[in-house]
Design an enzyme around this catalytic site. Structure first.
Site, PDB file in Angstrom:
ATOM      1  CG  HIS A 264     -44.762 -24.020  70.227  1.00 44.27           C
ATOM      2  ND1 HIS A 264     -45.734 -23.434  69.434  1.00 44.27           N
ATOM      3  CD2 HIS A 264     -45.365 -25.099  70.792  1.00 44.27           C
ATOM      4  CE1 HIS A 264     -46.858 -24.127  69.524  1.00 44.27           C
ATOM      5  NE2 HIS A 264     -46.658 -25.142  70.344  1.00 44.27           N
ATOM      6  CD  GLU A 265     -43.701 -27.812  72.850  1.00 43.07           C
ATOM      7  OE1 GLU A 265     -44.474 -27.876  73.834  1.00 43.07           O
ATOM      8  OE2 GLU A 265     -44.073 -28.051  71.686  1.00 43.07           O
ATOM      9  CG  HIS A 268     -47.540 -25.486  75.341  1.00 41.69           C
ATOM     10  ND1 HIS A 268     -48.897 -25.267  75.246  1.00 41.69           N
ATOM     11  CD2 HIS A 268     -47.146 -25.884  74.101  1.00 41.69           C
ATOM     12  CE1 HIS A 268     -49.309 -25.514  74.006  1.00 41.69           C
ATOM     13  NE2 HIS A 268     -48.260 -25.890  73.293  1.00 41.69           N
ATOM     14  CD  GLU A 294     -51.131 -25.640  71.020  1.00 43.53           C
ATOM     15  OE1 GLU A 294     -50.268 -24.918  70.456  1.00 43.53           O
ATOM     16  OE2 GLU A 294     -50.864 -26.747  71.510  1.00 43.53           O
TER      17      GLU A 294
END
Length: 500
Positions: A264-265, A268, A294
């Site tokens: 997930h990170e 980003h 997001e």
């Protein structure tokens, strides 16, 4: 105005903005350090440092010369790129000039001092120690919104700090549609007789989990020359196109959670790293907003790391790190990564479906807080009631309930809806990428992520803030922003998994 005068005004504007960018990015590094490396006793000095930098940035942005440069460009012929730069700087300037520097400093100081209070309250499972800080931040953010636009609801004004172009009305419609269509799907899944595989039960050494997280980042193509991986109490990513850092957290009982959090990170970070180097210091070198940000993290976490092709690729590396998983099949791992849990208390550990009920709960609570319809002392009870109503579970502790997220210590009221907006946009972007890329599943399974990276860079990353959110979505997908692709995706995926 003559062309030379226009050029001079534009150059002056961008020089000023680059200075603001550098001050803000320096503050970002100090914030990263506070959450990752700073000794516990460093808070008093750090809060002063961040407060001072916030004031400097605010003063630079609201300087009379900035307004003069913007006014000089108001009626001049600018190309599309220049017009976008001026539009975005003007928006920030007009909002910032309405807010006193003293209030900006106070908000920065309070949020910096709030972080260790939140950490202690969560560790001690005691919301009452954090409540006074929340009350202070709610008051400060109401005052902030009042300065910007006293004629609109404060929460709507705050939301626009994170998503300035889709509008809170659009957000409300999306969240309402998700609630209407996901709750029946979740109920169907809970009534299903299908039991998905649970191959990742047991305990997993956290040092080895860190090695596995690094394996995942290597596999996905993380640029270690411009990034790093660290541990934080609440995972986050921050940085610039030259330095985009990733954090995660590890739990011996939840190896899969750490892995998906890391991916997930990464999403980003890969957005940040995909911004054009040559536009650093201008709005075109910055992410569009948090909804789009997001969308990138949710795309890589859900559409890639929770897919069957990814597990065909990555499971051998998992087995190399954890020999106890030798008998696990890619199908087992895929099912585990997509299990809809009945006792899902923690947002960052949630599946793709119940996740959005977590967002709805936070959205409803913080809007009531900001609008004065909910007392801070009532948060734990209301939180638990809503968890029971929307998800069928009731937290036994504040740490599992209203203290689980870091965002209120940052004063980021209005942020949470962007998680659902981002998930919806992720599905829309991935559907378009899947149409454009020949055999995207095959590329993922073979470990070739360049086609997806390239498509996202071409259609999202390289534009920075050139387009508003609706225009960026149209440019990238050929369709208006909508929840259709997301709902089609989850209905098909979970219908197949649970034999609905």
């Amino acid at each position: 105005m003559a062309a030379d005068a226009t050029d001079d005004a534009y150059d002056d504007l961008t020089r000023r903005y680059e200075r603001i960018t550098n001050v803000g990015n320096a503050a970002g590094i100090l914030s990263w350090d506070q959450e990752v490396m700073m000794p516990e006793g460093g808070t008093p000095a750090r809060s002063g440092q961040l407060s001072a930098l916030s004031a400097v940035s605010h003063d630079l942005l609201t300087d009379e010369g900035m307004g003069e440069a913007l006014d000089a460009l108001e009626s001049n012929d600018l190309d599309d790129r220049e017009a976008a730069v001026v539009r975005e700087i003007r928006r920030q300037y007009e909002r910032s000039t309405r807010v006193p520097t003293e209030l900006v400093e106070e908000i920065s100081r309070t949020t910096s001092e709030a972080l260790p209070v939140w950490k202690e309250a969560r560790a001690e499972d005691d919301f009452s120690t954090f409540a006074p800080v929340v009350e202070e931040l709610v008051d400060l953010k109401r005052e902030y919104a009042e300065h910007i636009d006293p004629d609109r609801p404060a929460y709507e004004v705050l939301f626009e700090d994170y998503e300035p172009y889709l509008g809170l009305d659009t957000t409300e419609r999306v969240l309402e549609r998700l609630r209407e269509e996901l709750v029946p799907l979740i109920d169907e899944i809970r009534e299903s007789d299908v039991d998905l595989a649970t191959p990742f039960s047991g305990t997993f050494d956290t040092d080895t989990q860190e090695e596995l997280s690094r394996d995942a980042l290597d596999t996905l193509g993380y640029d270690w020359d411009r990034g790093r991986l660290d541990v934080a109490p609440h995972p986050f990513s921050m940085g610039t196109t030259f330095d985009a850092r990733v954090t995660t957290r590890y739990d011996e009982a939840d190896m899969l959670g750490a892995l998906t959090s890391t991916v997930h990170e990464f999403g980003h970070a890969t957005y940040t790293l995909g911004l054009p180097d040559e536009e650093y210091g201008t709005p075109l070198g910055e992410n569009r907003n948090l909804s789009v940000h997001e969308s990138q993290s949710r795309l890589w976490e859900n559409h890639v790391a929770r897919s069957q092709p990814f597990w065909e690729l990555f499971l051998p590396q998992v087995k190399e790190r954890f020999s106890s998983l030798d008998d696990v099949t890619p199908r087992d791992a895929y099912e585990a990564a997509n299990t809809v849990h009945e006792d899902n208390l923690i947002r960052v550990e949630a599946d793709e479906l119940t996740y959005h009920m977590h967002i709805v709960i936070r959205f409803e609570i913080e809007r009531e807080l900001i609008e004065g319809d909910l007392d801070v002392a009532e948060i734990p009870r209301v939180w638990n009631d809503k968890m029971e109503e929307y998800l069928g579970v009731r937290p036994e502790t504040d740490a599992e309930g209203c203290l689980q997220d870091i965002h209120w210590s940052h004063g980021t009221f209005g942020y949470f809806p962007t998680y659902s907006l981002g998930s919806v946009l992720a599905a829309q972007l991935y559907a378009s990428a899947d149409e454009a890329i020949d055999d995207l599943d095959g590329s993922i399974e073979s470990g070739d992520f360049d086609p997806l990276h390239d498509w996202l860079t071409e259609h999202v990353h390289r534009h920075g803030k050139r387009y508003t959110t609706p225009d960026l979505v149209e440019e990238a997908t050929g369709k208006p922003f909508a929840a259709d692709d997301f709902l089609d995706y989850v209905t098909a995926k979970y219908g197949a998994l649970y034999d609905l």
